[in-house]
Motif scaffolding. Sequence first.
Motif, PDB file in Angstrom:
ATOM      1  N   PHE A  12       0.830  -1.199   0.000  1.00 53.63           N
ATOM      2  CA  PHE A  12       0.000   0.000   0.000  1.00 53.63           C
ATOM      3  C   PHE A  12       0.870   1.258   0.000  1.00 53.63           C
ATOM      4  N   LEU A  13       1.942   1.253   0.807  1.00 55.00           N
ATOM      5  CA  LEU A  13       2.828   2.420   0.875  1.00 55.00           C
ATOM      6  C   LEU A  13       3.610   2.615  -0.419  1.00 55.00           C
ATOM      7  N   GLN A  14       3.973   1.511  -1.076  1.00 53.90           N
ATOM      8  CA  GLN A  14       4.684   1.625  -2.346  1.00 53.90           C
ATOM      9  C   GLN A  14       3.776   2.176  -3.437  1.00 53.90           C
ATOM     10  N   ALA A  15       2.487   1.899  -3.343  1.00 57.75           N
ATOM     11  CA  ALA A  15       1.546   2.367  -4.354  1.00 57.75           C
ATOM     12  C   ALA A  15       1.255   3.864  -4.210  1.00 57.75           C
TER      13      ALA A  15
ATOM     14  N   ALA B 198      13.512  15.573   7.949  1.00 56.74           N
ATOM     15  CA  ALA B 198      12.912  16.702   8.665  1.00 56.74           C
ATOM     16  C   ALA B 198      11.432  16.828   8.313  1.00 56.74           C
ATOM     17  N   PHE B 199      11.106  16.702   7.033  1.00 62.38           N
ATOM     18  CA  PHE B 199       9.708  16.796   6.626  1.00 62.38           C
ATOM     19  C   PHE B 199       8.876  15.678   7.243  1.00 62.38           C
ATOM     20  N   THR B 200       9.386  14.456   7.238  1.00 59.11           N
ATOM     21  CA  THR B 200       8.659  13.330   7.821  1.00 59.11           C
ATOM     22  C   THR B 200       8.421  13.546   9.307  1.00 59.11           C
ATOM     23  N   PHE B 201       9.420  14.055   9.997  1.00 57.20           N
ATOM     24  CA  PHE B 201       9.258  14.341  11.424  1.00 57.20           C
ATOM     25  C   PHE B 201       8.237  15.459  11.640  1.00 57.20           C
ATOM     26  N   LEU B 202       8.305  16.520  10.823  1.00 61.68           N
ATOM     27  CA  LEU B 202       7.365  17.635  10.979  1.00 61.68           C
ATOM     28  C   LEU B 202       5.924  17.208  10.720  1.00 61.68           C
ATOM     29  N   VAL B 203       5.713  16.411   9.690  1.00 60.22           N
ATOM     30  CA  VAL B 203       4.358  15.943   9.393  1.00 60.22           C
ATOM     31  C   VAL B 203       3.852  15.056  10.531  1.00 60.22           C
ATOM     32  N   SER B 204       4.700  14.176  11.032  1.00 58.34           N
ATOM     33  CA  SER B 204       4.302  13.288  12.126  1.00 58.34           C
ATOM     34  C   SER B 204       3.974  14.075  13.387  1.00 58.34           C
TER      35      SER B 204
ATOM     36  N   ALA C  55       8.381   7.905   5.221  1.00 55.27           N
ATOM     37  CA  ALA C  55       9.234   7.045   6.049  1.00 55.27           C
ATOM     38  C   ALA C  55       9.626   5.783   5.279  1.00 55.27           C
ATOM     39  N   PHE C  56       8.690   5.220   4.530  1.00 57.74           N
ATOM     40  CA  PHE C  56       8.995   4.037   3.721  1.00 57.74           C
ATOM     41  C   PHE C  56       9.975   4.384   2.607  1.00 57.74           C
ATOM     42  N   SER C  57       9.789   5.553   2.013  1.00 58.94           N
ATOM     43  CA  SER C  57      10.709   6.013   0.963  1.00 58.94           C
ATOM     44  C   SER C  57      12.124   6.193   1.516  1.00 58.94           C
ATOM     45  N   LEU C  58      12.219   6.747   2.715  1.00 59.75           N
ATOM     46  CA  LEU C  58      13.534   6.907   3.348  1.00 59.75           C
ATOM     47  C   LEU C  58      14.144   5.548   3.684  1.00 59.75           C
ATOM     48  N   ARG C  59      13.313   4.623   4.095  1.00 61.81           N
ATOM     49  CA  ARG C  59      13.814   3.289   4.429  1.00 61.81           C
ATOM     50  C   ARG C  59      14.395   2.608   3.190  1.00 61.81           C
ATOM     51  N   GLN C  60      13.731   2.792   2.046  1.00 61.49           N
ATOM     52  CA  GLN C  60      14.235   2.207   0.815  1.00 61.49           C
ATOM     53  C   GLN C  60      15.572   2.813   0.410  1.00 61.49           C
ATOM     54  N   ARG C  61      15.793   4.052   0.762  1.00 60.99           N
ATOM     55  CA  ARG C  61      17.061   4.715   0.436  1.00 60.99           C
ATOM     56  C   ARG C  61      18.145   4.412   1.461  1.00 60.99           C
ATOM     57  N   GLY C  62      17.798   3.691   2.511  1.00 60.99           N
ATOM     58  CA  GLY C  62      18.783   3.333   3.524  1.00 60.99           C
ATOM     59  C   GLY C  62      18.989   4.398   4.571  1.00 60.99           C
ATOM     60  N   ALA C  63      18.108   5.380   4.631  1.00 58.54           N
ATOM     61  CA  ALA C  63      18.261   6.458   5.608  1.00 58.54           C
ATOM     62  C   ALA C  63      17.773   6.008   6.979  1.00 58.54           C
ATOM     63  N   GLN C  64      18.302   6.683   7.994  1.00 60.24           N
ATOM     64  CA  GLN C  64      17.918   6.409   9.364  1.00 60.24           C
ATOM     65  C   GLN C  64      17.510   7.709  10.027  1.00 60.24           C
ATOM     66  N   PHE C  65      16.724   7.598  11.090  1.00 59.99           N
ATOM     67  CA  PHE C  65      16.406   8.748  11.915  1.00 59.99           C
ATOM     68  C   PHE C  65      17.363   8.753  13.099  1.00 59.99           C
TER      69      PHE C  65
ATOM     70  N   ILE D 190      14.291   3.964  11.161  1.00 63.41           N
ATOM     71  CA  ILE D 190      12.994   3.522  10.679  1.00 63.41           C
ATOM     72  C   ILE D 190      12.787   2.034  10.925  1.00 63.41           C
ATOM     73  N   ARG D 191      13.833   1.269  10.870  1.00 62.27           N
ATOM     74  CA  ARG D 191      13.716  -0.179  11.027  1.00 62.27           C
ATOM     75  C   ARG D 191      13.512  -0.606  12.485  1.00 62.27           C
ATOM     76  N   GLY D 192      13.607   0.303  13.430  1.00 57.78           N
ATOM     77  CA  GLY D 192      13.344  -0.010  14.820  1.00 57.78           C
ATOM     78  C   GLY D 192      14.565  -0.391  15.623  1.00 57.78           C
TER      79      GLY D 192
END
Length: 183
Positions: free
Chosen positions: A4-7, A55-61, A99-109, A118-120
């Motif tokens: 669903f998130l990929q779509a 930053a945007f993901t954190f602000l929206v959340s 967040a899913f997009s960042l996870r695919q790019r290998g980014a972390q918070f 993101i992976r916990g």
Amino acid sequence: MADFLQALDPSKLVLVEAVLSFATSAFAAPVYNLPIFLFGTLAQESAEAIQSLQAFTFLVSASIVYDIIWLAKNEQSWFIRLLTILILILKVPTALAFAFSLRQRGAQFAGLPGGFNIRGTSLPGATVWSMPGGFTSSGAGAGGYQSVDDPEPTPTPYSAAAPVSKQPANNQAPSAPGAYHSV
């Protein structure tokens, strides 16, 4: 859920929310939504700007909580309240999609407390600054300073061959470096 998130198209979500926020900005509505979504439209355009996306993901959340508080404390017309609630509902899939997009790019918070990504897991990122005064974690001193990990230098033994003069030749008392002098 991942399918669903990929779509979802994050750029279209942000654009719809920016338009809705702009439409409600002339009325009694949360003033922070429009700047957040305008920032999101810029952040999602650059593929290299991982920190901006974080930053945007954190602000929206975080703004989800602020929206709930704002809706509880303020009165609006039914139509503007409906648009504000629609923006609030759209924030959840937007935050998850980014967040899913960042996870695919290998980014972390890694900047969040505890180094959560993101992976916990709790793996903080690399240190990008060093301690002032030359304290480094690598063990090698920086700038001529001794680091914490280096052993203490051994003092040179006193040599009796060189005579030590206790009084300067001009018969003035020796002064300590940085001491005040009388004129």
